[in-house]
Design an enzyme around this catalytic site. Structure first.
Site, short mmCIF file in Angstrom:
data_model
loop_
_atom_site.label_atom_id
_atom_site.label_comp_id
_atom_site.label_asym_id
_atom_site.label_seq_id
_atom_site.Cartn_x
_atom_site.Cartn_y
_atom_site.Cartn_z
N ASP A 35 -37.99 39.50 -7.87
CA ASP A 35 -38.60 40.25 -6.77
C ASP A 35 -39.70 39.38 -6.17
O ASP A 35 -40.48 38.76 -6.89
CB ASP A 35 -39.17 41.56 -7.31
N ILE A 36 -39.77 39.32 -4.83
CA ILE A 36 -40.79 38.48 -4.19
C ILE A 36 -42.18 39.09 -4.31
O ILE A 36 -43.17 38.41 -4.07
CB ILE A 36 -40.48 38.21 -2.69
N ASN A 92 -34.55 52.99 -7.28
CA ASN A 92 -35.23 53.83 -6.30
C ASN A 92 -34.19 54.25 -5.27
O ASN A 92 -33.45 53.40 -4.75
CB ASN A 92 -36.36 53.06 -5.62
N GLY A 98 -39.50 55.16 -2.70
CA GLY A 98 -39.92 53.76 -2.68
C GLY A 98 -38.81 52.77 -2.40
O GLY A 98 -39.02 51.57 -2.50
N GLN A 99 -37.60 53.25 -2.06
CA GLN A 99 -36.54 52.31 -1.72
C GLN A 99 -36.86 51.69 -0.36
O GLN A 99 -37.09 52.43 0.62
CB GLN A 99 -35.17 53.00 -1.67
N HIS A 105 -29.68 48.40 -5.54
CA HIS A 105 -30.22 47.40 -6.46
C HIS A 105 -30.97 48.07 -7.59
O HIS A 105 -31.60 49.10 -7.41
CB HIS A 105 -31.13 46.41 -5.74
N HIS A 107 -34.03 47.56 -10.28
CA HIS A 107 -35.23 46.81 -10.64
C HIS A 107 -35.29 46.75 -12.16
O HIS A 107 -35.24 47.79 -12.82
CB HIS A 107 -36.49 47.54 -10.17
ZN LIG Z 1 -36.25 48.07 -4.51
#
Ligand SMILES: [Zn+2]
Ligand SMILES: [Zn+2]
Length: 119
Positions: A35-36, A92, A98-99, A105, A107
């Site tokens: 994750d960035i 999410n 919070g998506q 995907h 997390h």
């Molecule tokens: Zn996400």
């Protein structure tokens, strides 16, 4: 057609190699990358190569690929050595949860203490 790459999707572009990502694992059906904006010492996203907006639509259309996501998430946790301490796999679903990218995907979060319930 369902599952086809979407021109305006960030994660489809990562799958296609059009946007760089720090890939940690790749399988025939999935890609895992960091994750960035990490929220934990280990924060990896596991995505299907096919495009579905969220985990529910992926699971309904391609359940085998949904299972691949879970297996790859477990492998990421093993690779990152976060299994013993405990880790979390989160999908999410919906902007209210919070998506922010509407390509399914998982997390994978770990490497620190995690509170329950999440915020
Ligand atoms: Zn996400
Ligand atoms: Zn996509």
């Amino acid at each position: 057609m369902a599952g086809e790459p979407q021109a305006d999707c960030l994660f489809c572009k990562i799958v296609a190699g059009q946007i760089p990502a720090t890939v940690v694992r790749e399988s025939e059906t999935t890609v895992a990358f960091r994750d960035i904006n990490p929220q934990a010492p280990t924060h990896v996203l596991v995505i299907p190569k096919v495009h579905y907006a969220d985990a529910a639509s992926l699971a309904a259309a391609e359940p085998a690929v949904a299972a691949d996501i879970l297996r790859e998430a477990a492998q990421v946790a093993a690779d990152e050595k976060i299994v013993d301490h405990g880790y979390r796999v989160v999908f999410n679903t919906g902007s209210g949860a919070g998506q922010t990218v509407f390509h399914a995907h998982a997390h994978v979060l770990g490497g620190r203490g995690l509170q329950w319930p999440p915020g």
